[in-house]
Scaffold this motif. Structure first.
Motif, PDB file in Angstrom:
ATOM      1  N   GLU A  97       0.833  -1.206   0.000  1.00 62.29           N
ATOM      2  CA  GLU A  97       0.000   0.000   0.000  1.00 62.29           C
ATOM      3  C   GLU A  97       0.866   1.253   0.000  1.00 62.29           C
ATOM      4  OE1 GLU A  97      -3.392   0.800   0.170  1.00 62.29           O
ATOM      5  OE2 GLU A  97      -3.792  -1.231  -0.525  1.00 62.29           O
ATOM      6  N   ILE A  98       1.881   1.281   0.882  1.00 62.80           N
ATOM      7  CA  ILE A  98       2.758   2.454   0.955  1.00 62.80           C
ATOM      8  C   ILE A  98       3.537   2.616  -0.346  1.00 62.80           C
ATOM      9  CG2 ILE A  98       4.744   3.428   2.161  1.00 62.80           C
ATOM     10  CD1 ILE A  98       3.781   2.006   4.681  1.00 62.80           C
ATOM     11  N   ASN A  99       4.033   1.520  -0.892  1.00 63.95           N
ATOM     12  CA  ASN A  99       4.827   1.577  -2.125  1.00 63.95           C
ATOM     13  C   ASN A  99       3.990   2.061  -3.302  1.00 63.95           C
ATOM     14  OD1 ASN A  99       6.915   1.295  -3.890  1.00 63.95           O
ATOM     15  ND2 ASN A  99       6.833  -0.935  -4.002  1.00 63.95           N
ATOM     16  N   ASN A 100       2.763   1.555  -3.424  1.00 61.95           N
ATOM     17  CA  ASN A 100       1.917   1.931  -4.562  1.00 61.95           C
ATOM     18  C   ASN A 100       1.546   3.412  -4.527  1.00 61.95           C
ATOM     19  OD1 ASN A 100       1.944  -0.710  -5.472  1.00 61.95           O
ATOM     20  ND2 ASN A 100       0.043  -1.267  -4.430  1.00 61.95           N
ATOM     21  N   ILE A 101       1.265   3.938  -3.347  1.00 64.11           N
ATOM     22  CA  ILE A 101       0.841   5.338  -3.261  1.00 64.11           C
ATOM     23  C   ILE A 101       2.027   6.276  -3.438  1.00 64.11           C
ATOM     24  CG2 ILE A 101      -0.143   7.080  -1.725  1.00 64.11           C
ATOM     25  CD1 ILE A 101      -1.960   4.936  -0.600  1.00 64.11           C
ATOM     26  N   LEU A 102       3.155   5.990  -2.779  1.00 60.91           N
ATOM     27  CA  LEU A 102       4.307   6.884  -2.902  1.00 60.91           C
ATOM     28  C   LEU A 102       4.896   6.855  -4.305  1.00 60.91           C
ATOM     29  CD1 LEU A 102       6.185   6.380   0.499  1.00 60.91           C
ATOM     30  CD2 LEU A 102       4.652   8.232  -0.181  1.00 60.91           C
ATOM     31  N   SER A 103       4.713   5.763  -5.047  1.00 55.17           N
ATOM     32  CA  SER A 103       5.204   5.716  -6.425  1.00 55.17           C
ATOM     33  C   SER A 103       4.400   6.625  -7.358  1.00 55.17           C
ATOM     34  CB  SER A 103       5.165   4.270  -6.945  1.00 55.17           C
ATOM     35  OG  SER A 103       3.833   3.778  -6.942  1.00 55.17           O
ATOM     36  N   LYS A 123      11.165  14.688  -2.556  1.00 56.70           N
ATOM     37  CA  LYS A 123       9.907  14.488  -1.820  1.00 56.70           C
ATOM     38  C   LYS A 123      10.143  14.724  -0.331  1.00 56.70           C
ATOM     39  CE  LYS A 123       8.639  10.917  -5.181  1.00 56.70           C
ATOM     40  NZ  LYS A 123       8.307   9.479  -5.383  1.00 56.70           N
ATOM     41  N   HIS A 124       9.195  15.431   0.261  1.00 60.06           N
ATOM     42  CA  HIS A 124       9.244  15.749   1.690  1.00 60.06           C
ATOM     43  C   HIS A 124       8.021  15.121   2.363  1.00 60.06           C
ATOM     44  CE1 HIS A 124       9.469  19.068   5.034  1.00 60.06           C
ATOM     45  NE2 HIS A 124       9.552  17.841   5.507  1.00 60.06           N
ATOM     46  N   LEU A 125       8.266  14.192   3.299  1.00 59.08           N
ATOM     47  CA  LEU A 125       7.182  13.509   4.009  1.00 59.08           C
ATOM     48  C   LEU A 125       6.988  14.160   5.374  1.00 59.08           C
ATOM     49  CD1 LEU A 125       5.133  11.171   4.273  1.00 59.08           C
ATOM     50  CD2 LEU A 125       6.996   9.775   5.206  1.00 59.08           C
ATOM     51  N   ILE A 184       5.302  -2.049  10.245  1.00 58.11           N
ATOM     52  CA  ILE A 184       5.148  -2.366   8.823  1.00 58.11           C
ATOM     53  C   ILE A 184       6.429  -2.130   8.044  1.00 58.11           C
ATOM     54  CG2 ILE A 184       3.838  -1.844   6.737  1.00 58.11           C
ATOM     55  CD1 ILE A 184       2.161  -3.177   8.888  1.00 58.11           C
ATOM     56  N   ILE A 185       7.036  -0.983   8.245  1.00 57.69           N
ATOM     57  CA  ILE A 185       8.156  -0.575   7.401  1.00 57.69           C
ATOM     58  C   ILE A 185       9.169   0.185   8.230  1.00 57.69           C
ATOM     59  CG2 ILE A 185       7.008   1.571   6.700  1.00 57.69           C
ATOM     60  CD1 ILE A 185       8.309   1.251   3.953  1.00 57.69           C
ATOM     61  N   GLN A 186      10.435  -0.018   7.956  1.00 60.61           N
ATOM     62  CA  GLN A 186      11.481   0.745   8.604  1.00 60.61           C
ATOM     63  C   GLN A 186      11.583   2.118   7.955  1.00 60.61           C
ATOM     64  OE1 GLN A 186      15.079  -1.542   8.341  1.00 60.61           O
ATOM     65  NE2 GLN A 186      14.495  -2.936   9.984  1.00 60.61           N
ATOM     66  N   THR A 187      11.954   3.108   8.752  1.00 56.85           N
ATOM     67  CA  THR A 187      12.077   4.461   8.199  1.00 56.85           C
ATOM     68  C   THR A 187      13.165   4.535   7.129  1.00 56.85           C
ATOM     69  OG1 THR A 187      13.530   4.981  10.067  1.00 56.85           O
ATOM     70  CG2 THR A 187      11.210   5.584  10.279  1.00 56.85           C
ATOM     71  N   LYS A 188      14.174   3.650   7.228  1.00 57.95           N
ATOM     72  CA  LYS A 188      15.221   3.641   6.198  1.00 57.95           C
ATOM     73  C   LYS A 188      14.671   3.187   4.848  1.00 57.95           C
ATOM     74  CE  LYS A 188      18.939   2.702   9.502  1.00 57.95           C
ATOM     75  NZ  LYS A 188      20.010   1.764   9.904  1.00 57.95           N
ATOM     76  N   MET A 189      13.617   2.356   4.877  1.00 60.36           N
ATOM     77  CA  MET A 189      13.037   1.886   3.619  1.00 60.36           C
ATOM     78  C   MET A 189      12.365   3.022   2.846  1.00 60.36           C
ATOM     79  SD  MET A 189      11.348  -1.729   4.813  1.00 60.36           S
ATOM     80  CE  MET A 189      12.324  -2.990   5.645  1.00 60.36           C
ATOM     81  N   LEU A 190      11.994   4.086   3.546  1.00 62.95           N
ATOM     82  CA  LEU A 190      11.371   5.217   2.856  1.00 62.95           C
ATOM     83  C   LEU A 190      12.356   5.905   1.914  1.00 62.95           C
ATOM     84  CD1 LEU A 190       9.351   6.749   5.836  1.00 62.95           C
ATOM     85  CD2 LEU A 190       8.443   5.435   3.924  1.00 62.95           C
ATOM     86  N   ASN A 191      13.644   5.803   2.219  1.00 68.29           N
ATOM     87  CA  ASN A 191      14.644   6.415   1.337  1.00 68.29           C
ATOM     88  C   ASN A 191      14.629   5.778  -0.043  1.00 68.29           C
ATOM     89  OD1 ASN A 191      15.416   7.995   3.503  1.00 68.29           O
ATOM     90  ND2 ASN A 191      17.006   6.563   4.156  1.00 68.29           N
ATOM     91  N   ILE A 208      11.866   9.329  -0.637  1.00 67.78           N
ATOM     92  CA  ILE A 208      11.666  10.314   0.428  1.00 67.78           C
ATOM     93  C   ILE A 208      13.035  10.825   0.867  1.00 67.78           C
ATOM     94  CG2 ILE A 208      10.706  10.743   2.702  1.00 67.78           C
ATOM     95  CD1 ILE A 208       8.624  10.136   0.582  1.00 67.78           C
ATOM     96  N   GLN A 209      13.268  12.114   0.665  1.00 66.96           N
ATOM     97  CA  GLN A 209      14.551  12.707   1.020  1.00 66.96           C
ATOM     98  C   GLN A 209      14.523  13.413   2.369  1.00 66.96           C
ATOM     99  OE1 GLN A 209      15.707  15.229  -2.228  1.00 66.96           O
ATOM    100  NE2 GLN A 209      16.016  13.524  -3.655  1.00 66.96           N
ATOM    101  N   VAL A 210      13.363  13.955   2.738  1.00 64.82           N
ATOM    102  CA  VAL A 210      13.238  14.693   3.999  1.00 64.82           C
ATOM    103  C   VAL A 210      12.039  14.139   4.751  1.00 64.82           C
ATOM    104  CG1 VAL A 210      12.991  16.958   5.084  1.00 64.82           C
ATOM    105  CG2 VAL A 210      14.186  16.750   2.894  1.00 64.82           C
ATOM    106  N   ARG A 211      12.201  13.935   6.052  1.00 66.99           N
ATOM    107  CA  ARG A 211      11.102  13.486   6.913  1.00 66.99           C
ATOM    108  C   ARG A 211      11.001  14.425   8.106  1.00 66.99           C
ATOM    109  NH1 ARG A 211      13.778   8.567   6.200  1.00 66.99           N
ATOM    110  NH2 ARG A 211      14.575   8.722   8.343  1.00 66.99           N
ATOM    111  N   SER A 212       9.783  14.774   8.463  1.00 65.76           N
ATOM    112  CA  SER A 212       9.546  15.613   9.633  1.00 65.76           C
ATOM    113  C   SER A 212       8.173  15.294  10.197  1.00 65.76           C
ATOM    114  CB  SER A 212       9.647  17.103   9.284  1.00 65.76           C
ATOM    115  OG  SER A 212       8.685  17.447   8.299  1.00 65.76           O
ATOM    116  N   THR A 213       7.970  15.613  11.463  1.00 68.88           N
ATOM    117  CA  THR A 213       6.682  15.356  12.109  1.00 68.88           C
ATOM    118  C   THR A 213       5.759  16.552  11.933  1.00 68.88           C
ATOM    119  OG1 THR A 213       7.570  16.171  14.210  1.00 68.88           O
ATOM    120  CG2 THR A 213       7.684  13.802  13.803  1.00 68.88           C
ATOM    121  N   LEU A 214       4.477  16.271  11.946  1.00 66.17           N
ATOM    122  CA  LEU A 214       3.468  17.306  11.764  1.00 66.17           C
ATOM    123  C   LEU A 214       3.310  18.106  13.049  1.00 66.17           C
ATOM    124  CD1 LEU A 214       1.154  18.601  10.111  1.00 66.17           C
ATOM    125  CD2 LEU A 214      -0.342  16.801  10.996  1.00 66.17           C
TER     126      LEU A 214
END
Length: 701
Positions: free
Chosen positions: A40-46, A53-55, A68-75, A79-85
């Protein structure tokens, strides 16, 4: 030397959340649930366009997504930048082309996201234009869409001549452990208690999708109004969708545990606070082995699930028997180290070196849990305040007085006078009301007044809400005589019929039966109970071991009754004494499907019989040889089936499940010669205070 360089060293994995080893031990394939989430995450982010991309994700989602997924897998997904809302920030700065928001469809989140999108869209009138995406879990709602339109961000997320940039991230189930799955809806109980029943539809949809993977539930048992409502919704959903199979079983109840638990996992949660199977601990508490672990600052994260083989063995043990179990493990490790003196040949040395890696890993884990147990003991069992609390709780459960004669209402006044946490005060107040049928009328109004004067008038709404659900009430004899029987719980009758409470003498008698009717010493009791191989032989009252006896969670007793030959039909009188509706024996398999299945099986049987008769008439000799081979295969198949067959039970808790309830259900499975395998499912894994926090608005604390 060349051969040594060419071989790869097998690395021993540390306890983690996203590994596969602990999930492979599950009676059902939980890895498919994780794989579904990753897809699900892969299909939507693709689908997100842009070179950078900034998440921006909600902080409440990070812990759940770690299953479900490691944060390193987002790279790897760009996903180049990650921050909390930040819910209070009106604007953000980002140099990326695409900005992706990931959040729950709540009103505060939609308001904050809308403000940030509007401010960025106004500032980008010149220069490179950014694109915005919004991922909502598990789905977008009418209220979230209305909030986006109200605050002006809906147009930016729905560009002209393009597809909508609002996506549903449909991840429903999170595999917590080999026998625990969760919806990770931590606000479910609060929503239900305040009249918002939308989560019931989400639960019903999640259970229906679970059947699409593992098969339909042939037997469904539910206790409680919310549980029965979920079953009704599931039936309507199943009539719309026929593309399912038959294979599982579920038991649902919402009976809550209102007393303390002395199991090791429960005390870890009470002292450190387990959040998404992780506790944060200071390095100074864990000895020398922890000093080598990588961490930011003075605290380190410890993962608590079945990937930690030491925690897997000690998590369900009563705390007073934990020391003996850990010392036994330490002794086994010491003997393993001593085995190096017996290794004389190169082959024996090779085998020892392979064992040494595992011994060293177990040594570090045992050392950690010894230090954790020592710290827990200092914070709980060695403090008189904790001992007095357990003494009063067990006296209420037994419908007796404490030895010094202090009434529970007087002890409650003492807690209020010392300004103990409001959650502890209200929990003990609920325990008095449920076990004694209410609080004495002459004390009731005074206790409410003391709470309001001590903690503030904002808790008046909380007390009114607890009264509405009859969790707290005054003891009124006349009202009980003329009111319906289901309004109040007859605790004295329920605890005796379901064997919820057992005193120390009764527990010793259970253990005495294993010693040929000789009364065991305390040392023998500790050795017997702390042995993981025979722990499940004893009563589940040992999970809630007090100094004077033990308490078994009510929900675990209901699950135990459901697995007996006559199921809940044998305890219909006890179920009627509990509040709420009850489904004793329902099924998710429609009658039309059963008839079709019978017709198909009869037709297949007739065809097989006709073919077998032709073969027997024409090829008698060949058929004899074939029959001999078939009988051998059948015997081998029956032997393998006998080793692997078991019945899988899905136990779903609406509003959250506690660690004590999980431990008690694990003990049911650990009993010898049991055919049952349990999967515990819930809206979330709850702490003891979560039941009270559902009645307290977060802004009022």
């Amino acid at each position: 030397m060349a051969s040594m360089v060419g071989t790869k060293k097998k690395k021993i994995q540390a306890p983690n959340l996203t590994g596969n080893a602990h999930l492979e031990q599950s009676p059902v394939n939980l890895l498919s649930l994780r794989e579904h989430g990753r897809n699900e995450i892969n299909n939507i982010l693709s689908r997100v366009e842009g070179q950078s991309k900034h998440l921006i994700w909600d902080a409440q989602l990070i812990g759940s997504l770690n299953y479900i997924i490691q944060t390193k897998m987002l790279n790897t997904l760009g996903i180049q930048v990650r921050s909390t809302l930040d819910l209070k920030a009106d604007r953000i700065t980002s140099e990326c082309d695409a900005i992706i928001y990931l959040a729950y469809p709540t009103q505060p989140a939609m308001k904050a996201i809308s403000r940030q999108i509007v401010s960025l869209s106004r500032a980008q009138n010149y220069g490179r234009r950014k694109t915005f995406y919004l991922l909502l879990m598990p789905r977008q709602t009418f209220l979230s869409t209305r909030a986006l339109k109200m605050y002006g961000a809906y147009g930016e997320l729905n560009p002209i001549n393009a597809k909508s940039h609002i996506y549903d991230l449909n991840i429903e189930w999170y595999p917590i452990d080999a026998d625990v799955i969760s919806l990770e809806n931590k606000h479910c109980l609060r929503q239900l208690m305040t009249g918002n029943i939308s989560s019931l539809m989400d639960i019903a949809r999640a259970l229906t999708s679970l059947q699409a993977v593992y098969g339909r539930f042939p037997v469904v048992r539910a206790k409680g109004d919310f549980s029965c409502a979920i079953v009704d919704i599931m039936k309507r959903l199943m009539q719309e969708d026929d593309d399912l199979f038959d294979n599982a079983k579920t038991d649902s109840n919402v009976i809550r545990n209102v007393s303390s638990s002395i199991a090791h996992s429960s005390l870890l949660d009470e002292v450190f606070g387990i959040e998404n199977s992780i506790i944060r601990v200071n390095k100074s508490l864990l000895g020398k082995s922890a000093q080598k672990m990588k961490a930011r600052g003075d605290q380190i994260n410890l993962v608590l699930n079945s990937s930690d083989l030491i925690y897997k063995q000690v998590r369900d043990t009563a705390f007073k028997y934990l020391g003996r179990l850990l010392s036994t493990m330490a002794e086994h490790i010491r003997l393993g180290y001593e085995a190096r003196h017996d290794a004389k040949t190169s082959k024996e040395l090779n085998q020892y070196i392979k064992r040494f890696k595992n011994l060293h890993a177990d040594h570090s884990l045992v050392e950690q849990h010894v230090h954790l147990a020592d710290y827990i003991s200092q914070q709980t069992s060695k403090k008189m305040k904790f001992k007095r609390k357990l003494e009063h709780e067990f006296a209420l459960l037994c419908n007796e007085q404490v030895p010094n004669g202090i009434l529970p209402e007087d002890y409650l006044e003492e807690l209020i006078g010392k300004r103990e946490k409001i959650e502890k005060v209200l929990m003990f107040m609920i325990l008095i009301s449920l076990t004694q049928g209410g609080i004495a009328s002459k004390k009731y109004d005074g206790l409410k007044r003391d709470i309001i004067q001590t903690y503030g008038h904002q808790f008046l709404l909380t007390l009114d809400l607890l009264e509405r659900y009859t969790l707290i009430s005054r003891y009124e004899t006349l009202k009980r005589l003329y009111s319906s029987q289901s309004e109040y719980i007859n605790w004295s009758s329920i605890k005796n019929k379901l064997q919820l409470v057992r005193k120390k003498e009764e527990l010793d008698f259970i253990l005495c039966q294993k010693q040929e009717n000789k009364r065991p010493t305390q040392q023998q009791i500790a050795e017997m109970v702390s042995n993981p191989s025979i722990l499940g032989q004893f009563d589940i009252n040992l999970i809630g071991s007090y100094a004077n006896g033990g308490y078994a969670p009510l929900s675990a007793r209901l699950v135990e009754a459901a697995t007996r030959p006559h199921g809940w039909r044998a305890i219909q009188a006890e179920l009627r004494e509990l509040k709420g509706r009850c489904y004793i024996h329902e099924s998710m398999i429609l009658h039309s499907e059963e008839e079709k299945h019978r017709k198909r099986s009869n037709e297949d049987k007739k065809e097989k019989d006709s073919i077998n008769s032709l073969l027997m008439n024409s090829h008698k000799d060949r058929d004899r040889k074939h029959q001999r081979q078939e009988t051998k295969k059948q015997k081998a198949q029956q032997k393998s089936d006998a080793m692997s067959t078991h019945k899988t039970v899905l136990v779903f808790f609406v509003g959250g499940v506690t660690y004590a309830e999980i431990s008690a259900i694990r003990m049911l499975e650990a009993r010898p010669n049991t055919p049952w395998k349990f999967i515990v499912a819930s809206t979330n894994v709850a702490r003891g205070d979560d039941v009270i926090n559902a009645f307290i608005h977060p802004d009022l604390k």
